[in-house]
Write a protein that holds these residues in place. Sequence first.
Motif, PDB file in Angstrom:
ATOM      1  N   ALA A 114     -24.629  33.520  -1.640  1.00 37.99           N
ATOM      2  CA  ALA A 114     -24.630  32.827  -0.932  1.00 37.99           C
ATOM      3  C   ALA A 114     -24.156  33.469   0.971  1.00 37.99           C
ATOM      4  O   ALA A 114     -24.525  33.139   1.408  1.00 37.99           O
ATOM      5  N   LEU A 115     -22.684  34.066   0.146  1.00 34.00           N
ATOM      6  CA  LEU A 115     -22.119  34.669   1.247  1.00 34.00           C
ATOM      7  C   LEU A 115     -23.156  35.458   2.048  1.00 34.00           C
ATOM      8  O   LEU A 115     -22.485  35.988   2.949  1.00 34.00           O
ATOM      9  N   ARG A 116     -23.637  36.216   0.912  1.00 31.49           N
ATOM     10  CA  ARG A 116     -24.639  37.525   1.935  1.00 31.49           C
ATOM     11  C   ARG A 116     -25.664  37.055   2.823  1.00 31.49           C
ATOM     12  O   ARG A 116     -26.298  37.712   2.898  1.00 31.49           O
ATOM     13  N   PHE A 117     -25.582  36.399   3.203  1.00 41.48           N
ATOM     14  CA  PHE A 117     -26.632  35.475   3.844  1.00 41.48           C
ATOM     15  C   PHE A 117     -26.382  34.728   5.010  1.00 41.48           C
ATOM     16  O   PHE A 117     -25.689  34.398   5.149  1.00 41.48           O
ATOM     17  N   PRO A 118     -25.942  35.870   5.720  1.00 39.84           N
ATOM     18  CA  PRO A 118     -25.496  35.369   6.817  1.00 39.84           C
ATOM     19  C   PRO A 118     -25.478  34.437   7.342  1.00 39.84           C
ATOM     20  O   PRO A 118     -24.504  33.242   8.408  1.00 39.84           O
ATOM     21  N   GLY A 119     -26.460  33.415   7.928  1.00 35.32           N
ATOM     22  CA  GLY A 119     -26.455  32.373   8.341  1.00 35.32           C
ATOM     23  C   GLY A 119     -27.154  31.288   7.869  1.00 35.32           C
ATOM     24  O   GLY A 119     -27.262  30.284   7.653  1.00 35.32           O
ATOM     25  N   SER A 120     -25.914  31.139   6.558  1.00 34.23           N
ATOM     26  CA  SER A 120     -26.596  30.196   5.559  1.00 34.23           C
ATOM     27  C   SER A 120     -25.273  29.248   5.773  1.00 34.23           C
ATOM     28  O   SER A 120     -24.569  29.144   6.049  1.00 34.23           O
ATOM     29  N   PRO A 121     -25.196  27.795   5.202  1.00 33.53           N
ATOM     30  CA  PRO A 121     -24.225  26.994   5.225  1.00 33.53           C
ATOM     31  C   PRO A 121     -22.970  27.458   4.764  1.00 33.53           C
ATOM     32  O   PRO A 121     -22.078  26.980   5.514  1.00 33.53           O
ATOM     33  N   VAL A 122     -22.664  28.280   3.630  1.00 30.53           N
ATOM     34  CA  VAL A 122     -21.522  28.880   3.410  1.00 30.53           C
ATOM     35  C   VAL A 122     -21.276  29.867   3.407  1.00 30.53           C
ATOM     36  O   VAL A 122     -19.626  29.903   4.217  1.00 30.53           O
TER      37      VAL A 122
END
Length: 383
Positions: free
Chosen positions: A56-64
């Motif tokens: 999830a960290l690899r998605f810049p806009g994610s809540p994580v």
Amino acid sequence: MVASWWPRAGLGILVHWTPASVPGWAPPYVPAAELPPAGRRSPLGWTPYAEWYENALRFPGSPVSAHHRATYGSRPYTAFAGDFNDALDQWDPTAWARDFRAAGARYAVLVTKHHDGFCLWPSEAANPHRAGWHTPRDVVGEFAEAVRAEGLRFGIHYSGGLDRTFDDRPIGTGADIVSAVPRGRYPAYAAAQLRELIRRHHPDILWNDIAWPGSRTDVQKIVEYYRFTVPHGVVNDRLLPRTPLRRTLSVPGARALYNNWERRTTARSEGFAPRRPPYYDFRTPQSARRAGPDPYEITRSIDHGFGYNRNSPPEAHLGRQALESLVRETAARGGNLLLNVGPRGEDAKIPAAQRLRLQWLAETAPELTRDGRVPGRRDDRPS
């Protein structure tokens, strides 16, 4: 035919415990239709599965990603391994095993390597991309000894299909999972590790996850080695060999078709059910209804994820009546339930909300077991 002990087992405990258990955070479950556009395009980047924190960290806009920036700044995911290893000094595997037995479980399965590639033992097969990415202690062996001392059978869960130290592309959809199964040096590495675990620990259950990076012949060799080493052992249904599907997904429009098919299949089953592999003993529908005549084990988390999630709201956890009904009804239909716990990474403790569910089961364990025997008695010990 599945080993004779398997149909009598009834209840098992699955343990997800990884460096992701240190931050221990994921967003609450949100139906796909209510996600923001980016989340609908890449739902695995917005998943309530805290064990997928690194992805999830690899998605810049994610809540994580937002949570990580606010809480840890630029600290890399790999740094959590140090915290995880430090917490091993507080770990009491015997206490875990006693709680599992008291709850009525007859087997326990440990995630030995999850998708982040972190190993819970110092493997003989060195990771060529991330040196030292493992526990200094043989956590797998200590766990196996503890649960067997309590009369439970022991299983290993191994992520054969994904390893982010070999392929770290962001995974947002089911099609991404298929594409991210590593090639190159990974199939030999994974095979060496799985054989090492089988040789060292003679696990009663071989529980692979996602898929297998090798061919059907490669899978056959692993299963044959396992059956020779552990004649009474059982194999789950996720040793899915490499298929041409990966190449097919490069065709324009194929990824969208695959993702639509997966969503429809999951909706029909009310959960995830793997494709049928060439070699297996039991099926593993995940939070899904049983389908077909094969022996089966429903894999179910206590809340909406498998790894520890400190952000999981109380209403996300199984209630007492729902939990007891799930155990009772699954046993009555001839299946097993593999109930997951996700210990904390900072102190190696099972969270209070999860321990409470184990205590509920302990209070009703004899009446929930299939044949009336209390797990852990001499006549129920592994052979």
